[in-house]
Design a protein around this motif. Structure first.
Motif, PDB file in Angstrom:
ATOM      1  N   ASP A  65       0.843  -1.191   0.000  1.00  0.00           N
ATOM      2  CA  ASP A  65       0.000   0.000   0.000  1.00  0.00           C
ATOM      3  C   ASP A  65       0.878   1.241   0.000  1.00  0.00           C
ATOM      4  O   ASP A  65       1.709   1.418   0.891  1.00  0.00           O
ATOM      5  CB  ASP A  65      -0.909  -0.013   1.235  1.00  0.00           C
ATOM      6  CG  ASP A  65      -2.046   0.987   1.131  1.00  0.00           C
ATOM      7  OD1 ASP A  65      -1.824   2.066   0.555  1.00  0.00           O
ATOM      8  OD2 ASP A  65      -3.147   0.685   1.633  1.00  0.00           O
ATOM      9  N   GLN A  66       0.674   2.108  -0.985  1.00  0.00           N
ATOM     10  CA  GLN A  66       1.548   3.267  -1.118  1.00  0.00           C
ATOM     11  C   GLN A  66       1.429   4.237   0.050  1.00  0.00           C
ATOM     12  O   GLN A  66       2.356   5.008   0.332  1.00  0.00           O
ATOM     13  CB  GLN A  66       1.261   4.009  -2.426  1.00  0.00           C
ATOM     14  CG  GLN A  66      -0.040   4.803  -2.447  1.00  0.00           C
ATOM     15  CD  GLN A  66      -0.189   5.604  -3.723  1.00  0.00           C
ATOM     16  OE1 GLN A  66      -0.110   5.074  -4.814  1.00  0.00           O
ATOM     17  NE2 GLN A  66      -0.415   6.901  -3.581  1.00  0.00           N
ATOM     18  N   VAL A  67       0.300   4.209   0.791  1.00  0.00           N
ATOM     19  CA  VAL A  67       0.161   5.150   1.900  1.00  0.00           C
ATOM     20  C   VAL A  67       1.188   4.864   2.990  1.00  0.00           C
ATOM     21  O   VAL A  67       1.702   5.786   3.630  1.00  0.00           O
ATOM     22  CB  VAL A  67      -1.266   5.139   2.489  1.00  0.00           C
ATOM     23  CG1 VAL A  67      -2.298   5.488   1.434  1.00  0.00           C
ATOM     24  CG2 VAL A  67      -1.611   3.819   3.133  1.00  0.00           C
ATOM     25  N   PHE A  68       1.496   3.592   3.210  1.00  0.00           N
ATOM     26  CA  PHE A  68       2.488   3.251   4.225  1.00  0.00           C
ATOM     27  C   PHE A  68       3.903   3.492   3.708  1.00  0.00           C
ATOM     28  O   PHE A  68       4.791   3.896   4.466  1.00  0.00           O
ATOM     29  CB  PHE A  68       2.307   1.807   4.683  1.00  0.00           C
ATOM     30  CG  PHE A  68       0.953   1.556   5.287  1.00  0.00           C
ATOM     31  CD1 PHE A  68       0.495   2.320   6.343  1.00  0.00           C
ATOM     32  CD2 PHE A  68       0.112   0.574   4.767  1.00  0.00           C
ATOM     33  CE1 PHE A  68      -0.764   2.104   6.890  1.00  0.00           C
ATOM     34  CE2 PHE A  68      -1.142   0.346   5.305  1.00  0.00           C
ATOM     35  CZ  PHE A  68      -1.584   1.109   6.372  1.00  0.00           C
ATOM     36  N   ALA A  69       4.125   3.256   2.423  1.00  0.00           N
ATOM     37  CA  ALA A  69       5.430   3.557   1.834  1.00  0.00           C
ATOM     38  C   ALA A  69       5.720   5.050   1.931  1.00  0.00           C
ATOM     39  O   ALA A  69       6.851   5.463   2.231  1.00  0.00           O
ATOM     40  CB  ALA A  69       5.457   3.102   0.377  1.00  0.00           C
ATOM     41  N   SER A  70       4.694   5.857   1.714  1.00  0.00           N
ATOM     42  CA  SER A  70       4.853   7.311   1.805  1.00  0.00           C
ATOM     43  C   SER A  70       5.174   7.728   3.231  1.00  0.00           C
ATOM     44  O   SER A  70       6.022   8.605   3.464  1.00  0.00           O
ATOM     45  CB  SER A  70       3.568   7.991   1.327  1.00  0.00           C
ATOM     46  OG  SER A  70       3.644   9.382   1.495  1.00  0.00           O
ATOM     47  N   ALA A 245     -12.655   1.206  -4.449  1.00  0.00           N
ATOM     48  CA  ALA A 245     -13.523   2.116  -5.202  1.00  0.00           C
ATOM     49  C   ALA A 245     -13.233   2.046  -6.699  1.00  0.00           C
ATOM     50  O   ALA A 245     -14.165   2.083  -7.524  1.00  0.00           O
ATOM     51  CB  ALA A 245     -13.335   3.541  -4.697  1.00  0.00           C
ATOM     52  N   ILE A 246     -11.973   1.932  -7.075  1.00  0.00           N
ATOM     53  CA  ILE A 246     -11.626   1.808  -8.494  1.00  0.00           C
ATOM     54  C   ILE A 246     -12.200   0.518  -9.063  1.00  0.00           C
ATOM     55  O   ILE A 246     -12.696   0.471 -10.195  1.00  0.00           O
ATOM     56  CB  ILE A 246     -10.104   1.898  -8.677  1.00  0.00           C
ATOM     57  CG1 ILE A 246      -9.636   3.331  -8.396  1.00  0.00           C
ATOM     58  CG2 ILE A 246      -9.687   1.452 -10.068  1.00  0.00           C
ATOM     59  CD1 ILE A 246      -8.139   3.479  -8.254  1.00  0.00           C
ATOM     60  N   VAL A 271      -5.094   8.053  -4.101  1.00  0.00           N
ATOM     61  CA  VAL A 271      -3.929   7.551  -4.826  1.00  0.00           C
ATOM     62  C   VAL A 271      -3.849   8.250  -6.179  1.00  0.00           C
ATOM     63  O   VAL A 271      -4.815   8.868  -6.630  1.00  0.00           O
ATOM     64  CB  VAL A 271      -4.001   6.019  -5.004  1.00  0.00           C
ATOM     65  CG1 VAL A 271      -4.016   5.331  -3.649  1.00  0.00           C
ATOM     66  CG2 VAL A 271      -5.224   5.609  -5.830  1.00  0.00           C
ATOM     67  N   ALA A 272      -2.719   8.135  -6.835  1.00  0.00           N
ATOM     68  CA  ALA A 272      -2.463   8.909  -8.053  1.00  0.00           C
ATOM     69  C   ALA A 272      -3.522   8.687  -9.128  1.00  0.00           C
ATOM     70  O   ALA A 272      -3.952   9.625  -9.802  1.00  0.00           O
ATOM     71  CB  ALA A 272      -1.081   8.570  -8.584  1.00  0.00           C
ATOM     72  N   ILE A 273      -3.980   7.442  -9.294  1.00  0.00           N
ATOM     73  CA  ILE A 273      -4.925   7.150 -10.371  1.00  0.00           C
ATOM     74  C   ILE A 273      -6.328   7.661 -10.075  1.00  0.00           C
ATOM     75  O   ILE A 273      -7.162   7.753 -10.977  1.00  0.00           O
ATOM     76  CB  ILE A 273      -4.960   5.632 -10.656  1.00  0.00           C
ATOM     77  CG1 ILE A 273      -5.593   5.375 -12.024  1.00  0.00           C
ATOM     78  CG2 ILE A 273      -5.704   4.882  -9.553  1.00  0.00           C
ATOM     79  CD1 ILE A 273      -5.528   3.915 -12.459  1.00  0.00           C
ATOM     80  N   ALA A 274      -6.614   8.030  -8.829  1.00  0.00           N
ATOM     81  CA  ALA A 274      -7.963   8.456  -8.453  1.00  0.00           C
ATOM     82  C   ALA A 274      -8.422   9.665  -9.263  1.00  0.00           C
ATOM     83  O   ALA A 274      -9.601   9.784  -9.614  1.00  0.00           O
ATOM     84  CB  ALA A 274      -8.029   8.770  -6.967  1.00  0.00           C
ATOM     85  N   THR A 283     -12.798  11.196  -3.157  1.00  0.00           N
ATOM     86  CA  THR A 283     -12.049  10.445  -2.164  1.00  0.00           C
ATOM     87  C   THR A 283     -11.533  11.397  -1.098  1.00  0.00           C
ATOM     88  O   THR A 283     -11.790  12.600  -1.134  1.00  0.00           O
ATOM     89  CB  THR A 283     -10.891   9.676  -2.845  1.00  0.00           C
ATOM     90  OG1 THR A 283     -10.225   8.855  -1.893  1.00  0.00           O
ATOM     91  CG2 THR A 283      -9.896  10.629  -3.481  1.00  0.00           C
ATOM     92  N   MET A 284     -10.827  10.863  -0.130  1.00  0.00           N
ATOM     93  CA  MET A 284     -10.202  11.661   0.928  1.00  0.00           C
ATOM     94  C   MET A 284      -8.691  11.648   0.738  1.00  0.00           C
ATOM     95  O   MET A 284      -8.090  10.572   0.636  1.00  0.00           O
ATOM     96  CB  MET A 284     -10.520  11.083   2.307  1.00  0.00           C
ATOM     97  CG  MET A 284     -11.810  11.561   2.921  1.00  0.00           C
ATOM     98  SD  MET A 284     -11.561  13.136   3.783  1.00  0.00           S
ATOM     99  CE  MET A 284     -13.143  13.237   4.642  1.00  0.00           C
ATOM    100  N   TYR A 285      -8.098  12.835   0.730  1.00  0.00           N
ATOM    101  CA  TYR A 285      -6.643  12.947   0.656  1.00  0.00           C
ATOM    102  C   TYR A 285      -6.070  13.034   2.061  1.00  0.00           C
ATOM    103  O   TYR A 285      -6.542  13.822   2.888  1.00  0.00           O
ATOM    104  CB  TYR A 285      -6.231  14.182  -0.140  1.00  0.00           C
ATOM    105  CG  TYR A 285      -4.762  14.520  -0.009  1.00  0.00           C
ATOM    106  CD1 TYR A 285      -3.805  13.749  -0.656  1.00  0.00           C
ATOM    107  CD2 TYR A 285      -4.342  15.589   0.785  1.00  0.00           C
ATOM    108  CE1 TYR A 285      -2.454  14.038  -0.528  1.00  0.00           C
ATOM    109  CE2 TYR A 285      -2.993  15.889   0.916  1.00  0.00           C
ATOM    110  CZ  TYR A 285      -2.057  15.111   0.258  1.00  0.00           C
ATOM    111  OH  TYR A 285      -0.728  15.396   0.395  1.00  0.00           O
TER     112      TYR A 285
END
Length: 331
Positions: A65-70, A245-246, A271-274, A283-285
């Motif tokens: 999950d990119q949120v944790f990588a970030s 959601a995607i 995420v970027a594709i959203a 979505t929520m940023y």
């Protein structure tokens, strides 16, 4: 090396142990000399000499999950400025693995630890307290938490999402979420949805409540099951993250469902594709890198003996895009 850099041995030590106390020009000279001599500091000797290991730890649920990588990237950037190495552990959403990772890090002398979420066995926090290792809970926040939290209120975020859809006239809802077991963030998100809907006398039908892998495939599978079910079809679907959601959006296109005219869809994470998918996803940023930076700075402040340190709140932002609209598409 001190002779080559034209500094004292004490200055060399400060460059590696307390780099913020040395001027940038001196640091550059010392590091250049180390490169020339192909010299690498010995971590074990360094720890013995200073009674510090200069190691921090971070436990995240998954590497997928990119949120944790970030978040990890934000932490590492701050810690690196102080010459601290970050050890990373992945629990795979298993509390027992998280406990094992923490114990392994403590055995290796980590000075501070950041841990995603509160849903961990008491033994984990007992081990940290007994070792007197400062820690922070990340990616979650609640006022009555016994832990120092740096993140956001997951429940409140999903109250806001649900209220946005209610304001658009939606009264029949479905929800597609990640597994809630051992995940306090998902539990809080589901509670937020239920709370907001209950205020308006609304509830999600059991057949419209789907929980499973946080993947595009499960999002698609869930919408197909909901749309082919016997219950009245929802006009809005709240998803626990953007991947789900995607998946819902892709399956809606496959089934010929018009979004948002027939169905509004929301995600979470931005995420970027959203923003690039069509229709673009409401979505929520959340600035997850900022969560990481704040967590690292808090832990450094604890090491520096600073007091009166408050928990940190990183406020999510609702990004309203094309995937949500008035019931019947009258917007």
């Amino acid at each position: 090396m001190a002779r080559l850099a034209d500094v004292s041995t004490a200055t060399v030590s400060r460059v590696y142990n307390e780099p913020d106390k040395v001027s940038p020009s001196v640091r550059e000279r010392v590091l250049a000399a180390a490169t020339t001599l192909n010299w690498i500091p010995n971590a074990a000797g360094r720890a013995l000499a200073s009674t510090r290991t200069h190691i921090a730890g971070a436990i995240i649920p998954t590497l997928d999950d990119q949120v944790f990588a970030s978040q990890v990237s934000g932490m590492q950037a701050v810690l690196a400025e102080r010459g601290i190495t970050l050890f990373l552990g992945c629990s795979n959403y298993d509390p027992a693995q998280a406990l094992t990772q923490v114990r392994a890090m403590l055995a290796r002398g980590v000075e501070v630890i950041a841990i995603v979420g509160e849903a961990h066995p008491p033994e984990l926090f007992d081990a940290l307290r007994q070792a007197r290792v400062p820690y922070a809970i990340t990616y979650a926040y609640r006022e009555d938490s016994p832990h120092h939290c740096i993140g956001f209120d997951n429940r409140a975020a999903f109250v806001e999402i649900a209220e946005h859809l209610i304001e658009l006239g939606h009264r029949t809802f479905a929800a597609v979420f990640q597994p809630s077991r051992d995940n306090d963030r998902v539990q809080a998100r589901v509670a937020g949805v239920r709370e907001a809907l209950a205020r308006h006398g609304i509830a999600v039908r059991p057949s419209h409540m789907h929980e499973g892998p946080a993947t595009i495939a499960f999002g698609r599978q869930s919408l197909r099951a909901i749309w082919q079910g016997v219950d009245k079809r929802p006009t809005a679907i709240i998803c626990g993250n953007d991947q789900l959601a995607i998946g819902v959006l892709l399956e809606a296109a496959e089934l010929g469902i018009e979004v948002p005219q027939q169905l509004s869809v929301t995600g979470f994470d931005d995420v970027a594709i959203a923003q690039q998918i069509h229709p673009s996803l409401t979505t929520m940023y959340v600035d997850t890198a900022e969560i990481g930076r704040c967590a690292a700075q808090y832990l450094l402040d604890v090491l520096d003996g600073k007091e009166s340190l408050e928990s940190g709140v990183v406020q999510p932002v609702l990004m309203v895009r094309e995937s949500t609209g008035l019931v019947g598409g009258l917007d």
